[in-house]
Scaffold this motif. Structure first.
Motif: not given
Length: 224
Positions: A92-102, A105-106, A108-114, A191-200
């Motif tokens: 999941f962290v290899s191309i092209p799935k790395v784009i979806l992973t990124g 992450f973005y 989720l970061f915005q979700f937690f940021k505000n 941690t949230t991104a890794l958890y979601i990826l793990f469940c997927v």
């Protein structure tokens, strides 16, 4: 050379059950091993009785009997599927799935940021949904297991994997925090991104693979 009768083979199955080997696939392997060992003893000493030959071979397993072999088989299966999960997560962290992973992450970061009260409700609802879904699947697997005539070690292992997301919610579940530092935000996001990826990976790759192997195992031992 003397060979085991059908009745004696049935006795071997009962012997393994008596010594707490509950899974049929492991029983078959043990019966095959015991049968070969007993016939090898008859080749050297035709006068030895079936019972004496069986007890002699059983003693060779040591103080803990068959438990060590069962634990080894289960550990080997667990290593195999954890290796599969690790491989799929890395994928999941290899191309092209790395784009979806990124992107994940973005978002989720915005979700937690505000943080807002509405987001807290949404996040809590998502965790409860996953908890209920996993619990329902676990109940379904347990009932299916009870319906089968013979229990397989692979089925028991499969049921354990269904409970993993629930366990991870308890220990690794992220929360929304007001005025969180950047380091805290990055930690929660990662941690949230890794958890979601793990469940997927677990529900789309590992569980279907387990189901397929369970079916193949059942078909394999139907002829035994």
């Amino acid at each position: 050379m003397k060979q085991l009768t059908t009745q004696q083979i049935d006795q071997l199955f009962e012997f393994t059950k008596k010594h707490l080997v509950e899974h049929y696939d492991v029983q078959v392997e043990l019966v095959d091993h015991l049968a070969n060992a007993i016939e090898a003893q008859w080749k050297e000493n035709p006068a030895i009785s079936f019972e004496d030959a069986l007890n002699k071979e059983y003693k060779s397993f040591g103080v803990f009997g068959f438990s060590g072999l069962v634990e080894q088989k289960q550990a080997a299966l667990e290593r195999h599927y954890w290796k599969l999960i690790k491989h799929e997560l890395i994928d999941f962290v290899s191309i092209p799935k790395v784009i979806l992973t990124g992107m994940l992450f973005y978002v989720l970061f915005q979700f937690f940021k505000n943080p807002t009260e509405q987001k807290e409700i949404i996040w809590f609802g998502l965790k409860i949904t996953l908890l209920v879904f996993t619990f329902v699947m676990w109940i379904y697997q347990t009932r299916q297991l009870k319906k089968t005539k013979n229990k397989f070690l692979l089925q028991s292992l499969s049921n354990q994997f269904y409970s993993i997301p629930v366990t991870m919610i308890v220990f690794f579940s992220s929360n929304i925090h007001l005025n969180a530092s950047t380091a805290r935000l990055l930690f929660e996001t990662t941690t949230t991104a890794l958890y979601i990826l793990f469940c997927v990976v677990l529900f789309t790759k590992v569980i279907p693979l387990l189901r397929n192997e369970i079916t193949q195992t059942e078909q394999k031992f139907q002829i035994v």
